[in-house]
Design a protein around this motif. Structure first.
Motif, mmCIF file in Angstrom:
data_model
loop_
_atom_site.group_PDB
_atom_site.id
_atom_site.type_symbol
_atom_site.label_atom_id
_atom_site.label_comp_id
_atom_site.label_asym_id
_atom_site.label_seq_id
_atom_site.Cartn_x
_atom_site.Cartn_y
_atom_site.Cartn_z
ATOM 1 N N LEU A 117 28.170 45.352 17.767
ATOM 2 C CA LEU A 117 26.781 45.733 17.527
ATOM 3 C C LEU A 117 26.650 47.243 17.350
ATOM 4 C CD1 LEU A 117 23.876 44.632 17.319
ATOM 5 C CD2 LEU A 117 23.682 44.902 19.801
ATOM 6 N N ASN A 118 27.351 47.999 18.170
ATOM 7 C CA ASN A 118 27.277 49.460 18.070
ATOM 8 C C ASN A 118 27.911 49.971 16.786
ATOM 9 O OD1 ASN A 118 25.862 50.250 20.459
ATOM 10 N ND2 ASN A 118 27.645 49.701 21.666
ATOM 11 N N GLU A 119 28.977 49.333 16.353
ATOM 12 C CA GLU A 119 29.586 49.712 15.072
ATOM 13 C C GLU A 119 28.637 49.408 13.916
ATOM 14 O OE1 GLU A 119 33.237 47.560 14.988
ATOM 15 O OE2 GLU A 119 34.296 48.959 16.318
ATOM 16 N N PHE A 120 27.950 48.285 14.007
ATOM 17 C CA PHE A 120 26.977 47.899 12.984
ATOM 18 C C PHE A 120 25.829 48.903 12.906
ATOM 19 C CE2 PHE A 120 22.897 45.466 12.499
ATOM 20 C CZ PHE A 120 22.949 45.328 11.119
ATOM 21 N N VAL A 121 25.332 49.312 14.064
ATOM 22 C CA VAL A 121 24.215 50.260 14.122
ATOM 23 C C VAL A 121 24.584 51.588 13.467
ATOM 24 C CG1 VAL A 121 22.894 51.691 15.727
ATOM 25 C CG2 VAL A 121 23.011 49.234 16.079
ATOM 26 N N GLU A 122 25.821 51.998 13.633
ATOM 27 C CA GLU A 122 26.271 53.254 13.026
ATOM 28 C C GLU A 122 26.167 53.206 11.506
ATOM 29 O OE1 GLU A 122 27.380 56.212 14.365
ATOM 30 O OE2 GLU A 122 26.558 55.392 16.231
ATOM 31 N N GLU A 123 26.283 52.024 10.919
ATOM 32 C CA GLU A 123 26.256 51.875 9.464
ATOM 33 C C GLU A 123 24.837 51.785 8.903
ATOM 34 O OE1 GLU A 123 28.416 48.312 8.817
ATOM 35 O OE2 GLU A 123 30.308 49.082 9.611
ATOM 36 N N LEU A 124 23.877 51.418 9.757
ATOM 37 C CA LEU A 124 22.537 51.125 9.256
ATOM 38 C C LEU A 124 21.827 52.333 8.662
ATOM 39 C CD1 LEU A 124 20.875 48.585 11.722
ATOM 40 C CD2 LEU A 124 21.374 48.273 9.296
ATOM 41 N N LYS A 125 22.028 53.500 9.238
ATOM 42 C CA LYS A 125 21.318 54.691 8.763
ATOM 43 C C LYS A 125 21.619 54.953 7.293
ATOM 44 C CE LYS A 125 20.197 59.409 10.108
ATOM 45 N NZ LYS A 125 20.374 60.469 11.137
ATOM 46 N N GLN A 126 22.883 54.820 6.904
ATOM 47 C CA GLN A 126 23.254 55.031 5.507
ATOM 48 C C GLN A 126 22.670 53.946 4.611
ATOM 49 O OE1 GLN A 126 27.544 55.199 5.622
ATOM 50 N NE2 GLN A 126 27.558 57.416 5.957
ATOM 51 N N TYR A 127 22.493 52.766 5.167
ATOM 52 C CA TYR A 127 21.972 51.645 4.383
ATOM 53 C C TYR A 127 20.493 51.833 4.047
ATOM 54 C CZ TYR A 127 20.544 46.844 3.284
ATOM 55 O OH TYR A 127 20.014 45.720 2.680
ATOM 56 N N VAL A 128 19.699 52.380 4.965
ATOM 57 C CA VAL A 128 18.248 52.434 4.754
ATOM 58 C C VAL A 128 17.733 53.785 4.288
ATOM 59 C CG1 VAL A 128 17.886 50.664 6.500
ATOM 60 C CG2 VAL A 128 17.621 53.065 7.125
ATOM 61 N N SER A 129 18.551 54.843 4.333
ATOM 62 C CA SER A 129 18.025 56.169 4.009
ATOM 63 C C SER A 129 18.889 56.897 2.991
ATOM 64 C CB SER A 129 17.879 57.015 5.280
ATOM 65 O OG SER A 129 19.112 57.172 5.937
ATOM 66 N N THR A 130 18.259 57.826 2.276
ATOM 67 C CA THR A 130 18.944 58.632 1.283
ATOM 68 C C THR A 130 19.714 59.751 1.981
ATOM 69 O OG1 THR A 130 17.127 60.211 1.025
ATOM 70 C CG2 THR A 130 17.045 58.201 -0.314
ATOM 71 N N ASP A 131 20.438 60.537 1.184
ATOM 72 C CA ASP A 131 21.191 61.649 1.768
ATOM 73 C C ASP A 131 20.276 62.742 2.313
ATOM 74 O OD1 ASP A 131 20.278 62.441 -0.683
ATOM 75 O OD2 ASP A 131 22.235 63.003 -1.507
ATOM 76 N N THR A 132 18.995 62.711 1.945
ATOM 77 C CA THR A 132 18.030 63.679 2.487
ATOM 78 C C THR A 132 17.222 63.103 3.647
ATOM 79 O OG1 THR A 132 16.377 63.016 0.841
ATOM 80 C CG2 THR A 132 17.814 64.894 0.289
#
Length: 302
Positions: free
Chosen positions: A14-29
Protein backbone atom coordinates in the motif's frame (compact mmCIF):
# COMPACT_ATOMS: atom_id res chain seq x y z
CA UNK A 1 -2.59 -18.22 9.80
CA UNK A 2 -0.02 -15.54 10.51
CA UNK A 3 -2.03 -12.30 10.37
CA UNK A 4 1.03 -10.19 11.11
CA UNK A 5 2.62 -11.47 7.92
CA UNK A 6 -0.40 -10.40 5.85
CA UNK A 7 -0.51 -7.02 7.58
CA UNK A 8 3.18 -6.37 6.92
CA UNK A 9 2.87 -7.35 3.26
CA UNK A 10 -0.31 -5.32 2.73
CA UNK A 11 1.13 -2.19 4.35
CA UNK A 12 4.34 -2.46 2.33
CA UNK A 13 2.41 -2.80 -0.95
CA UNK A 14 0.00 0.00 0.00
CA UNK A 15 2.80 2.42 0.85
CA UNK A 16 4.60 1.67 -2.40
CA UNK A 17 1.35 2.29 -4.28
CA UNK A 18 0.81 5.63 -2.52
CA UNK A 19 4.26 6.79 -3.58
CA UNK A 20 3.21 6.36 -7.23
CA UNK A 21 -0.13 8.17 -6.99
CA UNK A 22 1.22 11.72 -6.93
CA UNK A 23 2.78 11.31 -10.38
CA UNK A 24 -0.43 9.74 -11.65
CA UNK A 25 -2.75 12.62 -10.68
CA UNK A 26 -0.55 15.72 -10.99
CA UNK A 27 1.62 17.47 -13.55
CA UNK A 28 5.30 18.27 -13.08
CA UNK A 29 4.22 21.67 -11.72
CA UNK A 30 1.92 20.09 -9.11
CA UNK A 31 -1.43 20.85 -10.80
CA UNK A 32 -4.22 18.29 -10.98
CA UNK A 33 -4.25 16.64 -14.40
CA UNK A 34 -8.04 16.79 -14.44
CA UNK A 35 -9.12 20.00 -16.17
CA UNK A 36 -12.85 19.37 -16.50
CA UNK A 37 -15.43 17.35 -18.44
CA UNK A 38 -15.54 17.01 -22.20
CA UNK A 39 -18.66 16.55 -24.32
CA UNK A 40 -18.97 14.98 -27.77
CA UNK A 41 -18.48 18.41 -29.34
CA UNK A 42 -15.09 18.73 -27.61
CA UNK A 43 -16.22 21.50 -25.26
CA UNK A 44 -14.33 21.43 -21.94
CA UNK A 45 -16.48 22.27 -18.90
CA UNK A 46 -14.33 23.19 -15.92
CA UNK A 47 -15.33 21.95 -12.47
CA UNK A 48 -15.98 23.65 -9.16
CA UNK A 49 -13.56 23.33 -6.25
CA UNK A 50 -16.48 22.27 -4.04
CA UNK A 51 -15.07 19.55 -1.78
CA UNK A 52 -17.82 17.00 -2.52
CA UNK A 53 -17.32 17.35 -6.27
CA UNK A 54 -13.53 17.23 -6.04
CA UNK A 55 -13.61 14.21 -3.71
CA UNK A 56 -15.85 12.19 -6.01
CA UNK A 57 -13.83 12.99 -9.14
CA UNK A 58 -10.58 12.19 -7.34
CA UNK A 59 -11.99 8.81 -6.34
CA UNK A 60 -13.02 8.10 -9.92
CA UNK A 61 -9.63 9.29 -11.16
CA UNK A 62 -7.56 6.97 -8.97
CA UNK A 63 -9.92 3.97 -8.99
CA UNK A 64 -8.29 2.26 -12.01
CA UNK A 65 -4.97 2.50 -10.19
CA UNK A 66 -6.50 1.00 -7.05
CA UNK A 67 -7.74 -1.93 -9.13
CA UNK A 68 -4.26 -2.37 -10.54
CA UNK A 69 -2.76 -2.26 -7.04
CA UNK A 70 -5.22 -4.88 -5.74
CA UNK A 71 -4.46 -7.24 -8.63
CA UNK A 72 -0.72 -6.86 -8.17
CA UNK A 73 -0.98 -7.44 -4.40
CA UNK A 74 -3.16 -10.55 -4.81
CA UNK A 75 -6.50 -9.14 -3.60
CA UNK A 76 -9.97 -8.72 -5.01
CA UNK A 77 -12.01 -5.62 -4.20
CA UNK A 78 -15.57 -5.48 -2.88
CA UNK A 79 -17.25 -2.08 -3.03
CA UNK A 80 -19.56 -0.89 -0.25
CA UNK A 81 -23.10 -1.95 -1.19
CA UNK A 82 -24.60 1.33 0.04
CA UNK A 83 -23.28 4.88 0.01
CA UNK A 84 -23.17 5.27 3.79
CA UNK A 85 -21.69 1.85 4.53
CA UNK A 86 -18.20 1.24 5.85
CA UNK A 87 -15.65 0.84 4.36
CA UNK A 88 -15.37 2.34 0.87
CA UNK A 89 -13.32 -0.66 -0.29
CA UNK A 90 -12.85 -4.14 1.13
CA UNK A 91 -9.72 -6.00 0.02
CA UNK A 92 -10.12 -9.79 0.20
CA UNK A 93 -7.06 -12.00 -0.27
CA UNK A 94 -7.53 -14.22 -3.31
CA UNK A 95 -5.92 -17.27 -1.69
CA UNK A 96 -7.19 -16.77 1.86
CA UNK A 97 -10.61 -15.11 2.06
CA UNK A 98 -10.38 -14.83 5.84
CA UNK A 99 -7.88 -12.03 5.28
CA UNK A 100 -9.77 -8.79 4.70
CA UNK A 101 -8.59 -5.19 4.85
CA UNK A 102 -10.86 -2.15 5.06
CA UNK A 103 -9.78 0.94 3.12
CA UNK A 104 -11.53 4.31 3.27
CA UNK A 105 -10.60 7.04 0.78
CA UNK A 106 -10.29 10.36 2.59
CA UNK A 107 -9.79 13.63 0.73
CA UNK A 108 -9.49 17.09 2.22
CA UNK A 109 -7.96 20.48 1.51
CA UNK A 110 -5.29 22.28 3.51
CA UNK A 111 -6.68 24.83 5.94
CA UNK A 112 -3.19 26.34 5.93
CA UNK A 113 0.35 25.03 5.37
CA UNK A 114 0.18 22.79 8.44
CA UNK A 115 -3.39 21.63 9.08
CA UNK A 116 -6.09 19.50 7.47
CA UNK A 117 -8.53 16.93 8.81
CA UNK A 118 -11.37 14.52 8.13
CA UNK A 119 -13.63 11.95 9.78
CA UNK A 120 -12.57 8.33 10.22
CA UNK A 121 -15.88 6.50 10.30
CA UNK A 122 -18.50 5.83 12.94
CA UNK A 123 -17.92 4.85 16.56
CA UNK A 124 -21.53 3.71 16.72
CA UNK A 125 -23.28 0.43 15.97
CA UNK A 126 -20.81 -1.59 13.86
CA UNK A 127 -17.82 -0.24 15.81
CA UNK A 128 -19.29 -1.33 19.14
CA UNK A 129 -21.07 -4.53 18.02
CA UNK A 130 -18.21 -6.00 16.09
CA UNK A 131 -19.85 -9.28 15.19
CA UNK A 132 -22.82 -7.55 13.52
CA UNK A 133 -23.11 -6.43 9.89
CA UNK A 134 -25.21 -3.26 10.26
CA UNK A 135 -24.01 -0.48 7.92
CA UNK A 136 -20.78 -2.33 7.23
CA UNK A 137 -19.76 -4.69 4.42
CA UNK A 138 -18.51 -7.40 6.79
CA UNK A 139 -18.61 -7.42 10.61
CA UNK A 140 -15.85 -5.19 12.00
CA UNK A 141 -14.02 -8.04 13.70
CA UNK A 142 -13.65 -9.93 10.41
CA UNK A 143 -11.22 -7.32 9.11
CA UNK A 144 -7.53 -7.93 9.63
CA UNK A 145 -6.86 -4.19 9.52
CA UNK A 146 -8.55 -0.84 8.93
CA UNK A 147 -6.76 1.74 6.78
CA UNK A 148 -7.18 5.23 5.38
CA UNK A 149 -5.82 6.36 2.06
CA UNK A 150 -5.51 10.09 2.62
CA UNK A 151 -5.32 12.75 -0.09
CA UNK A 152 -4.57 16.33 0.95
CA UNK A 153 -4.57 19.12 -1.62
CA UNK A 154 -4.58 22.90 -1.94
CA UNK A 155 -7.57 24.66 -3.44
CA UNK A 156 -6.80 27.30 -6.07
CA UNK A 157 -8.27 30.70 -5.28
CA UNK A 158 -10.07 32.37 -8.18
CA UNK A 159 -10.75 36.11 -8.19
CA UNK A 160 -14.13 35.36 -9.72
CA UNK A 161 -15.97 32.30 -8.37
CA UNK A 162 -17.68 31.87 -11.74
CA UNK A 163 -14.25 31.31 -13.31
CA UNK A 164 -14.40 27.84 -11.82
CA UNK A 165 -17.16 26.79 -14.22
CA UNK A 166 -16.19 28.12 -17.62
CA UNK A 167 -16.48 26.47 -21.04
CA UNK A 168 -13.42 26.13 -23.25
CA UNK A 169 -12.64 24.99 -26.75
CA UNK A 170 -9.05 23.87 -27.08
CA UNK A 171 -7.30 24.33 -30.39
CA UNK A 172 -5.02 21.32 -29.98
CA UNK A 173 -8.11 19.11 -29.61
CA UNK A 174 -9.98 20.78 -32.47
CA UNK A 175 -6.98 20.44 -34.77
CA UNK A 176 -6.54 16.78 -33.93
CA UNK A 177 -10.16 15.67 -34.17
CA UNK A 178 -11.64 18.25 -36.53
CA UNK A 179 -15.10 19.86 -36.48
CA UNK A 180 -15.70 23.19 -34.80
CA UNK A 181 -18.60 23.69 -32.46
CA UNK A 182 -20.78 26.77 -32.33
CA UNK A 183 -21.17 28.60 -28.98
CA UNK A 184 -23.54 26.90 -26.55
CA UNK A 185 -26.73 28.95 -26.41
CA UNK A 186 -25.99 32.26 -24.73
CA UNK A 187 -23.05 30.96 -22.71
CA UNK A 188 -19.60 32.27 -23.50
CA UNK A 189 -17.09 29.77 -24.89
CA UNK A 190 -13.41 30.69 -24.48
CA UNK A 191 -10.95 29.49 -27.10
CA UNK A 192 -7.46 28.53 -25.99
CA UNK A 193 -4.50 26.77 -27.60
CA UNK A 194 -3.49 24.16 -25.01
CA UNK A 195 -5.28 22.11 -22.37
CA UNK A 196 -2.55 23.05 -19.91
CA UNK A 197 -3.73 26.66 -20.17
CA UNK A 198 -6.81 25.77 -18.11
CA UNK A 199 -6.08 26.34 -14.43
CA UNK A 200 -6.73 23.25 -12.31
CA UNK A 201 -9.02 23.84 -9.32
CA UNK A 202 -6.66 21.96 -6.96
CA UNK A 203 -2.92 21.36 -6.76
CA UNK A 204 0.01 20.28 -4.54
CA UNK A 205 -1.05 16.80 -3.46
CA UNK A 206 0.06 14.82 -0.43
CA UNK A 207 -0.82 11.11 -0.33
CA UNK A 208 -0.49 8.78 2.63
CA UNK A 209 -1.85 5.45 3.84
CA UNK A 210 -2.02 4.56 7.53
CA UNK A 211 -4.07 2.42 9.93
CA UNK A 212 -6.97 4.66 10.95
CA UNK A 213 -6.38 4.24 14.68
CA UNK A 214 -2.93 5.79 14.30
CA UNK A 215 -4.31 9.12 13.05
CA UNK A 216 -7.36 9.32 15.31
CA UNK A 217 -7.89 12.19 17.71
CA UNK A 218 -9.97 11.94 20.90
CA UNK A 219 -12.66 14.25 19.47
CA UNK A 220 -15.63 13.61 17.23
CA UNK A 221 -15.17 14.66 13.65
CA UNK A 222 -18.49 16.30 12.83
CA UNK A 223 -21.05 17.94 15.07
CA UNK A 224 -23.47 15.60 16.77
CA UNK A 225 -22.87 12.61 14.50
CA UNK A 226 -21.03 9.60 15.91
CA UNK A 227 -17.89 10.03 13.81
CA UNK A 228 -14.29 9.66 14.94
CA UNK A 229 -12.25 12.75 14.14
CA UNK A 230 -8.72 12.68 12.80
CA UNK A 231 -5.83 14.73 14.12
CA UNK A 232 -5.25 17.97 12.19
CA UNK A 233 -1.48 18.32 11.89
CA UNK A 234 -0.47 17.31 8.34
CA UNK A 235 3.02 16.11 9.31
CA UNK A 236 1.53 13.83 11.98
CA UNK A 237 -1.20 12.59 9.63
CA UNK A 238 1.41 11.49 7.09
CA UNK A 239 3.49 9.67 9.69
CA UNK A 240 0.58 8.15 11.66
CA UNK A 241 1.43 10.08 14.81
CA UNK A 242 -2.06 10.42 16.29
CA UNK A 243 -3.33 10.56 19.87
CA UNK A 244 -3.34 6.76 20.25
CA UNK A 245 -0.26 5.94 18.16
CA UNK A 246 1.90 5.22 21.25
CA UNK A 247 -0.91 3.94 23.45
CA UNK A 248 -1.92 1.24 20.97
CA UNK A 249 -4.98 0.11 19.04
CA UNK A 250 -6.66 -1.50 22.07
CA UNK A 251 -6.84 1.86 23.85
CA UNK A 252 -8.21 3.47 20.68
CA UNK A 253 -10.92 0.79 20.49
CA UNK A 254 -11.89 0.99 24.14
CA UNK A 255 -11.93 4.79 24.25
CA UNK A 256 -14.14 5.17 21.19
CA UNK A 257 -16.47 2.33 22.22
CA UNK A 258 -17.13 4.26 25.43
CA UNK A 259 -16.99 7.81 24.07
CA UNK A 260 -19.80 9.92 25.50
CA UNK A 261 -21.44 7.00 27.31
CA UNK A 262 -18.99 6.28 30.14
CA UNK A 263 -19.27 8.75 33.03
CA UNK A 264 -17.15 9.79 35.99
CA UNK A 265 -17.35 12.10 38.99
CA UNK A 266 -15.20 15.22 38.52
CA UNK A 267 -15.22 18.20 40.86
CA UNK A 268 -18.34 16.77 42.49
CA UNK A 269 -20.25 16.52 39.20
CA UNK A 270 -21.12 13.60 36.96
CA UNK A 271 -19.63 14.16 33.51
CA UNK A 272 -19.54 12.19 30.27
CA UNK A 273 -16.04 11.16 29.26
CA UNK A 274 -15.08 12.83 25.98
CA UNK A 275 -11.30 13.22 26.18
CA UNK A 276 -8.44 10.79 26.58
CA UNK A 277 -7.11 12.33 29.81
CA UNK A 278 -10.40 11.77 31.66
CA UNK A 279 -10.68 8.28 30.20
CA UNK A 280 -7.23 7.22 31.41
CA UNK A 281 -7.99 8.72 34.82
CA UNK A 282 -11.33 6.84 34.86
CA UNK A 283 -9.45 3.59 34.08
CA UNK A 284 -6.90 4.27 36.80
CA UNK A 285 -4.10 4.56 34.23
CA UNK A 286 -2.76 8.08 34.66
CA UNK A 287 0.66 6.44 34.37
CA UNK A 288 -0.03 6.32 30.62
CA UNK A 289 -0.36 10.09 30.21
CA UNK A 290 3.16 10.26 28.82
CA UNK A 291 2.17 7.92 25.98
CA UNK A 292 -0.57 10.23 24.75
CA UNK A 293 0.43 12.32 21.73
CA UNK A 294 -0.92 15.52 23.24
CA UNK A 295 -0.86 17.66 20.09
CA UNK A 296 -3.97 15.98 18.72
CA UNK A 297 -5.98 15.83 21.93
CA UNK A 298 -9.16 17.69 22.78
CA UNK A 299 -7.68 19.07 25.97
CA UNK A 300 -4.05 19.26 27.01
CA UNK A 301 -3.13 17.74 30.35
CA UNK A 302 -2.37 20.24 33.09
Amino acid sequence: MNKKKYVKEFEKALNEFVEELKQYVSTDTGEWTIKGFIDIYKNIYTISSDTKIVSKILEIHIFPEILRFAEKAGYKIILAEHQNWYPDLTFVHKENEKIKFALDLKTTFRRNDKTAGFTLGSHGSYFKERDKAKNIQFPYNQYTGHYCLGIIYTRVDFEDDLAETEIYQVNEIQEKYGDKQDPIGERKVTKIDKLRSITSVIKDFDFFAVPKWKIASDSQGSGNTANIGSIKDIANLKTGNGVFSKLGEKWFDEYWMNYGTATMIKDGKTIKITNIWDFLEFKGRTNLFDKVVAKGTKRRKK
